[in-house]
Design an enzyme around this catalytic site. Structure first.
Site, PDB file in Angstrom:
ATOM      1  N   CYS A  54       0.831  -1.212   0.000  1.00 32.22           N
ATOM      2  CA  CYS A  54       0.000   0.000   0.000  1.00 32.22           C
ATOM      3  C   CYS A  54       0.862   1.257   0.000  1.00 32.22           C
ATOM      4  CB  CYS A  54      -0.920  -0.028   1.217  1.00 32.22           C
ATOM      5  SG  CYS A  54      -1.707   1.541   1.547  1.00 32.22           S
ATOM      6  N   HIS A 460     -25.330  22.701   0.498  1.00 34.42           N
ATOM      7  CA  HIS A 460     -25.481  23.248  -0.855  1.00 34.42           C
ATOM      8  C   HIS A 460     -24.562  24.455  -1.036  1.00 34.42           C
ATOM      9  CE1 HIS A 460     -27.288  24.524  -4.610  1.00 34.42           C
ATOM     10  NE2 HIS A 460     -27.293  25.750  -4.132  1.00 34.42           N
TER      11      HIS A 460
END
Ligand code: NAI
Length: 482
Positions: A54, A460
Site C-alpha cells: 500500500c 449546498h
C-alpha cells in the site's frame, strides 16, 4: 498477561511476545498498532519496509501519480476560467521525487508510531513453524526465533503475471515497476481492465500517452455495477483510450533495439507499444510462509482460509489482508480485519467484517466508489429492487468545478407496497466520489431505509447533493430528480 520482551538477542534464543505478526503492510502494522494500544507486547517480522505494498508499491504512490494527472487536467482547463498558460510540459523525474517524498514522510511517520508504541520490528522473512514459533529465515535478523502467544499472518500479495509476458522492467511491467518509471511512454498497452488497469490507463491517457486496454472478459470493471462501469468506459473512449474486450493476448515480440514491442492478440490486430502494463490481479505471497507443524495449510489457490474472527485452522493463528481467501484485496479491509483480530485476542467479541458492504474506491478519471450490492448482484440474490439514478450534470458544484461526467445510483429493497425499503447498495462514478462515498457507506451499513437516509440534509452547493437527491427520489418523490 503480556509476556516480557527480551530485546534483541543472539540467534539461538527465542523471544516471547503476545503477538508475532508476519508482514508489516496495512494488515500487519494495523494489528501491531491497535494491539499495542490494547496493552499487548507485539513483534513484526518484515522482509522489506513497514508500510507494505500500500505505502511503497500500491495505493499511495499510485494515487500520487493520479494526482499528477489531475493537476495537468486542471491546468489544461484553466483557460475556461480565464487563465493563460504556456505550453504544458512535465519533468516526470520531479513528479517521481514528489511521490518518493510523500511515501518517505509517511514511512517515517509509521516507523515512529511503531517505535512509540514499543512494537519490535525484526528484519527478514518470517516463517511460522510448530508451537507458534516464528523463524526469521533471511535478512538482517536471520536465524532469530520468536514465540507468539498468538501469530498473525499478514504477508500480503504480489502482482500476478501471465504466460508470454515476462516482466523485464522496461518493456513489460507490473504495478511494482510502473510506479518506479522515470519517464512516461508515448504508448502503452494495459492488460487487464480492473481497478489497477483502469487507474493506470486513466493516468497515462491524461498525461498524453496513447493507451489500449486489453480485457479478457466482455467488459472492464466487472466488479462494479454496470451503470457505473459504463460511465468510466464512455469517459475513457472520449479521451481516446481504446478498450478491447474479450481479448486473449498470446505473447509479444520486442523490436531489435528493445525500445518497443508488438503485442499479439488472438484473432485480432497486433499492437505496437512502448510499454506493456500487466494488471491481471494479485496472488497471495504465501510461499515459504508455513513450516512443518504450523497447524494450518495454504489452500489450492495459494490463500489462507479464516473464519469471521480471522482465525485460521490453528486457533492461535490469525490471518489478515491480501493473504486471506475470498475477500477484497483492499488496504482498508486489512485495517478492519486487524482490529477484529486484536479485539478477538482481547476477548472483546468484535463484529466480523461484512465483506458485502465494504467501501470500494477506484481513483481513475472519473473516479468510482461504491459499497453494497450492485443491481445485478441484488437481483441474483433474489431481491426485488427499486433503483434511482441521478447524473452529476444537474449538480451546481459539478458545474462550478467543470466536471459533470458521472452518476449516483442507489439500490433499495422494494417493499410489498412498491416503496423503497432498506438500502442495498450505493454506486458512484464522477468527481471526488471516493471522498463522497462515506455517507452512502454509513447509510448502507446502518441498514437505513430510503426515507431515513433521504431525511438527512446535504450541504449546498456540494457534490454530495447528487447522493441526497437520489435518496429523496428513491423515497418516493423527487425534488430536482424525477
Ligand atoms: P482485478 O482483479 O481488479 O482486475 C484484473 C482484470 O484483469 C480483470 O478484469 C480480469 O478479467 C482481467 N484479466 C485477467 N487475466 C487477463 C488476461 N490474461 N488478459 C486480459 N485480461 C485479463 O485486479 P487488479 O486490477 O490487478 O487489482 C488487484 C487487486 O488490487 C484487486 O483486488 C483490486 O481490487 C485491488 N486494488 C484496488 C484499488 C482500489 O480500490 N483503488 C486500486 C488497485 C488495486
Amino acid at each position: 498477561m503480556p509476556l516480557p520482551a527480551k530485546g534483541r538477542s543472539v540467534a539461538s534464543e527465542s523471544q516471547s511476545f503476545d503477538v508475532v505478526v508476519i508482514g508489516g503492510g496495512p494488515g500487519g502494522y494495523a494489528a501491531a498498532l491497535y494491539g499495542a494500544s490494547g496493552g499487548l507486547n507485539i513483534a513484526i517480522v518484515e522482509r522489506d519496509k513497514v508500510g507494505g505494498t500500500c505505502l511503497h508499491r500500491g495505493c499511495v504512490p499510485a494515487k500520487e501519480f493520479l494526482e499528477t494527472a489531475h493537476i495537468r487536467r486542471t491546468i489544461e482547463h484553466s483557460g475556461d476560467f480565464g487563465f493563460t498558460t504556456g505550453e504544458l510540459s512535465i519533468d516526470f523525474a520531479v513528479s517521481q521525487q514528489r511521490k518518493n517524498d510523500v511515501v518517505d514522510t509517511l514511512f517515517k511517520g509509521l516507523t515512529g508510531l511503531l517505535k512509540g508504541r514499543k512494537v519490535t520490528v525484526f528484519s527478514g522473512t518470517g516463517r511460522l513453524d510448530a508451537n507458534n514459533v516464528v523463524t526469521v529465515t533471511d535478512g538482517a535478523d536471520a536465524g532469530t526465533t520468536l514465540v507468539g502467544e498468538h501469530v498473525v499472518l499478514a504477508a500480503g500479495s504480489v502482482p500476478r503475471t501471465i504466460a508470454g509476458f515476462d516482466v523485464d522492467t522496461k518493456l513489460v511491467v507490473t504495478s511494482d515497476e510502473f510506479l518506479e518509471l522515470s519517464s512516461l511512454p508515448k504508448s502503452a498497452v494495459v492488460i487487464g481492465g480492473g481497478a489497477i488497469g483502469c487507474e493506470f490507463a486513466s493516468m497515462l491517457a491524461d498525461m498524453g500517452t496513447s493507451v489500449t486496454i486489453l480485457e479478457g472478459l466482455p467488459a472492464i470493471l466487472t466488479g462494479c455495477d454496470s451503470d457505473v462501469a459504463a460511465v468510466v468506459q464512455r469517459a475513457f473512449k472520449k479521451r481516446g483510450i481504446e478498450i478491447r474486450t474479450d481479448a486473449k493476448v498470446t505473447g509479444h515480440s520486442p523490436n531489435k533495439k528493445g525500445t518497443k514491442t508488438t503485442v499479439h492478440v488472438e484473432g485480432a490486430d497486433d499492437i505496437e507499444t512502448e510499454l506493456v502494463v500487466i494488471s491481471v490481479g494479485r496472488r497471495a505471497r504465501t510461499e515459504g510462509l508455513l513450516g512443518d507443524g504450523a497447524g494450518l495449510t495454504i489452500n489450492e489457490k495459494g490463500f489462507v482460509e479464516t473464519d469471521g474472527s480471522m482465525r485460521t485452522a490453528n486457533a492461535k493463528v490469525f490471518a489478515v489482508g491480501d493473504v486471506v481467501a475470498n475477500t477484497p484485496q483492499l488496504a482498508h479491509v486489512a485495517f478492519a480485519e486487524a482490529i477484529v483480530v486484536i479485539k478477538t485476542i482481547l476477548g472483546e467479541n468484535p463484529v466480523p467484517v461484512d465483506y458485502d458492504r465494504v467501501p470500494w474506491a477506484i481513483y481513475s478519471n472519473p473516479e468510482v466508489a461504491f459499497c453494497g450490492l450492485s443491481e445485478a448482484a441484488a437481483k441474483e440474490r433474489g431481491y426485488d429492487v427499486i433503483v434511482k439514478k441521478d447524473p452529476f450534470g444537474g449538480n451546481s458544484r459539478a458545474r462550478i468545478i467543470g466536471d459533470t461526467d458521472g452518476v449516483v445510483k442507489v439500490i433499495a429493497e422494494k417493499r410489498a407496497d412498491g416503496t423503497a425499503g432498506q438500502l442495498l447498495g450505493v454506486h458512484m462514478a464522477g468527481p471526488w466520489v471516493t471522498e463522497q462515498l462515506g455517507a452512502g457507506y454509513f447509510a448502507v451499513n446502518w441498514e437505513a431505509t430510503a426515507e431515513e437516509a433521504a431525511a438527512l440534509i446535504q450541504p449546498h452547493p456540494s457534490l454530495s447533493e447528487t447522493f441526497g437527491e437520489t435518496l429523496i427520489a428513491l423515497a418516493g418523490r423527487g425534488l430536482h430528480v424525477g
